[in-house]
Design a protein around this motif. Structure first.
Motif, PDB file in Angstrom:
ATOM      1  N   CYS A  60       0.870  -1.171   0.000  1.00  9.91           N
ATOM      2  CA  CYS A  60       0.000   0.000   0.000  1.00  9.91           C
ATOM      3  C   CYS A  60       0.907   1.221   0.000  1.00  9.91           C
ATOM      4  O   CYS A  60       1.560   1.523   0.993  1.00  9.91           O
ATOM      5  N   GLY A  61       0.955   1.899  -1.142  1.00 11.13           N
ATOM      6  CA  GLY A  61       1.894   2.982  -1.327  1.00 11.13           C
ATOM      7  C   GLY A  61       3.115   2.483  -2.073  1.00 11.13           C
ATOM      8  O   GLY A  61       3.686   1.455  -1.703  1.00 11.13           O
ATOM      9  N   CYS A  62       3.496   3.165  -3.130  1.00 12.09           N
ATOM     10  CA  CYS A  62       4.658   2.711  -3.899  1.00 12.09           C
ATOM     11  C   CYS A  62       5.585   3.883  -4.171  1.00 12.09           C
ATOM     12  O   CYS A  62       5.294   5.032  -3.855  1.00 12.09           O
ATOM     13  N   GLY A  63       6.729   3.580  -4.766  1.00  8.63           N
ATOM     14  CA  GLY A  63       7.724   4.592  -5.077  1.00  8.63           C
ATOM     15  C   GLY A  63       8.907   3.947  -5.754  1.00  8.63           C
ATOM     16  O   GLY A  63       8.823   2.810  -6.245  1.00  8.63           O
ATOM     17  N   SER A  64      10.031   4.632  -5.771  1.00  8.49           N
ATOM     18  CA  SER A  64      11.236   4.071  -6.371  1.00  8.49           C
ATOM     19  C   SER A  64      11.641   2.773  -5.693  1.00  8.49           C
ATOM     20  O   SER A  64      12.209   1.876  -6.332  1.00  8.49           O
ATOM     21  N   SER A  65      11.341   2.653  -4.403  1.00 10.00           N
ATOM     22  CA  SER A  65      11.662   1.414  -3.688  1.00 10.00           C
ATOM     23  C   SER A  65      10.924   0.223  -4.301  1.00 10.00           C
ATOM     24  O   SER A  65      11.418  -0.911  -4.246  1.00 10.00           O
ATOM     25  N   SER A  66       9.766   0.458  -4.896  1.00  9.51           N
ATOM     26  CA  SER A  66       9.019  -0.622  -5.550  1.00  9.51           C
ATOM     27  C   SER A  66       9.780  -1.154  -6.752  1.00  9.51           C
ATOM     28  O   SER A  66       9.747  -2.358  -7.036  1.00  9.51           O
ATOM     29  N   HIS A  86      -2.231   6.011  -4.413  1.00  2.00           N
ATOM     30  CA  HIS A  86      -3.292   6.995  -4.639  1.00  2.00           C
ATOM     31  C   HIS A  86      -2.812   8.198  -5.446  1.00  2.00           C
ATOM     32  O   HIS A  86      -3.609   8.877  -6.096  1.00  2.00           O
ATOM     33  N   ASP A  87      -1.506   8.465  -5.422  1.00  2.00           N
ATOM     34  CA  ASP A  87      -0.983   9.625  -6.126  1.00  2.00           C
ATOM     35  C   ASP A  87      -0.741   9.265  -7.595  1.00  2.00           C
ATOM     36  O   ASP A  87       0.087   8.400  -7.908  1.00  2.00           O
ATOM     37  N   GLU A  88      -1.453   9.919  -8.490  1.00  2.00           N
ATOM     38  CA  GLU A  88      -1.413   9.547  -9.908  1.00  2.00           C
ATOM     39  C   GLU A  88      -0.019   9.718 -10.505  1.00  2.00           C
ATOM     40  O   GLU A  88       0.452   8.874 -11.293  1.00  2.00           O
ATOM     41  N   ARG A  89       0.666  10.779 -10.127  1.00  6.69           N
ATOM     42  CA  ARG A  89       1.994  11.035 -10.684  1.00  6.69           C
ATOM     43  C   ARG A  89       2.980   9.943 -10.257  1.00  6.69           C
ATOM     44  O   ARG A  89       3.758   9.442 -11.076  1.00  6.69           O
ATOM     45  N   ALA A 112      -5.037   3.924  -7.500  1.00 14.19           N
ATOM     46  CA  ALA A 112      -6.295   3.792  -6.762  1.00 14.19           C
ATOM     47  C   ALA A 112      -6.532   5.076  -5.971  1.00 14.19           C
ATOM     48  O   ALA A 112      -5.999   5.234  -4.866  1.00 14.19           O
ATOM     49  N   PRO A 113      -7.289   6.015  -6.505  1.00 18.03           N
ATOM     50  CA  PRO A 113      -7.540   7.275  -5.799  1.00 18.03           C
ATOM     51  C   PRO A 113      -8.207   7.041  -4.454  1.00 18.03           C
ATOM     52  O   PRO A 113      -8.870   6.022  -4.230  1.00 18.03           O
ATOM     53  N   TYR A 127      -8.011   3.563  -0.283  1.00 16.60           N
ATOM     54  CA  TYR A 127      -8.006   3.333  -1.722  1.00 16.60           C
ATOM     55  C   TYR A 127      -9.415   2.929  -2.171  1.00 16.60           C
ATOM     56  O   TYR A 127     -10.052   2.087  -1.545  1.00 16.60           O
ATOM     57  N   ALA A 128      -9.867   3.523  -3.266  1.00 19.18           N
ATOM     58  CA  ALA A 128     -11.236   3.320  -3.739  1.00 19.18           C
ATOM     59  C   ALA A 128     -11.551   1.839  -3.901  1.00 19.18           C
ATOM     60  O   ALA A 128     -10.831   1.122  -4.604  1.00 19.18           O
ATOM     61  N   PRO A 129     -12.606   1.346  -3.222  1.00 24.02           N
ATOM     62  CA  PRO A 129     -12.938  -0.086  -3.311  1.00 24.02           C
ATOM     63  C   PRO A 129     -13.076  -0.581  -4.746  1.00 24.02           C
ATOM     64  O   PRO A 129     -12.647  -1.691  -5.069  1.00 24.02           O
ATOM     65  N   SER A 130     -13.650   0.248  -5.613  1.00 22.34           N
ATOM     66  CA  SER A 130     -13.862  -0.174  -7.006  1.00 22.34           C
ATOM     67  C   SER A 130     -12.544  -0.394  -7.740  1.00 22.34           C
ATOM     68  O   SER A 130     -12.468  -1.179  -8.690  1.00 22.34           O
ATOM     69  N   ALA A 131     -11.484   0.302  -7.298  1.00 19.86           N
ATOM     70  CA  ALA A 131     -10.188   0.180  -7.961  1.00 19.86           C
ATOM     71  C   ALA A 131      -9.346  -0.941  -7.364  1.00 19.86           C
ATOM     72  O   ALA A 131      -8.374  -1.371  -7.975  1.00 19.86           O
TER      73      ALA A 131
END
Length: 217
Positions: A60-66, A86-89, A112-113, A127-131
């Motif tokens: 839950c949450g990603c970045g360069s570490s991913s 959740h952050d689109e960028r 997932a907004p 995070y949006a359940p639908s996503a």
């Protein structure tokens, strides 16, 4: 005063040591994204993947570490990662980097907004359940139950609480649950609540901001 300085120095030294250990996976430069894992926390995560033989990972949450984690899975030759962000960028960067490095076979990022979520309580968001619902179901159907859950988002504090209510039914017996920023009051409150509700015993991971627990068999 001295204790605080000593702790800060210890963290800096731990991060320097971790950067040295990470060198084999740093094939090219990666930017620092929002809420990035510290080097020492990333090393602790990678150690858990290897020592614990973790193969079905969700974060839950990603970045360069991913990207670094995906590189490790690819080098090892097995394992899969699903990242929710959740952050689109940030999600777009990580997804693009994974594609560019040919790591799409081991890792996938889902944008997932944040949205109202029943597990977050009145007015709460996650995070949006639908996503999330279909992505997680498909991931588990393809690869099996989750044996490592890394919680580093969304944001900070009690906004992270829904992670266990959402994932508890797809956690494998003995799965590792890791939480970043465990020293912050909001995260400590979440860990205490999870400990009561799910009989988990979280322990600090020495020299890092992580706390870890093992799901009951």
């Amino acid at each position: 005063m001295g204790t605080g300085l000593d702790e800060a120095l210890a963290r800096e030294l731990a991060d320097l040591s971790a950067l040295h250990r990470l060198a084999p996976l740093m094939s090219e430069y990666l930017p620092s994204t929002a809420h990035e894992l510290s080097p020492s926390a990333l090393v602790a995560l990678l150690d858990e993947v290897l020592v614990g033989s973790r193969t079905v990972l969700v974060e839950c949450g990603c970045g360069s570490s991913s990207v670094v984690l995906a590189r490790l899975l690819a080098k090892r030759g097995f394992g899969h990662l699903l990242s929710l962000e959740h952050d689109e960028r940030t999600a777009a960067f990580v997804a693009s980097q994974l594609r560019r490095e040919g790591l799409g076979h081991v890792a996938r990022v889902v944008h997932a907004p944040l949205a109202a979520h029943p597990a977050a309580g009145p007015g709460g968001q996650w995070y949006a359940p639908s996503a999330v619902r279909d992505e997680v179901s498909s991931f588990v159907d393809s690869h099996g139950l989750v044996d490592l859950l890394m919680v580093d988002g969304p944001l900070l504090g009690d906004s992270r609480y829904p992670a266990l209510p959402v994932f508890r039914d797809v956690l494998a017996p003995g799965a590792a649950v890791l939480v970043d920023d465990a020293h912050r009051p909001g995260e400590r409150a979440v860990l205490e609540r999870w400990s009561r509700e799910y009989a988990l015993r979280f322990r600090p991971t020495g020299g890092t901001s992580l706390a870890a627990a093992t799901a009951l068999a």
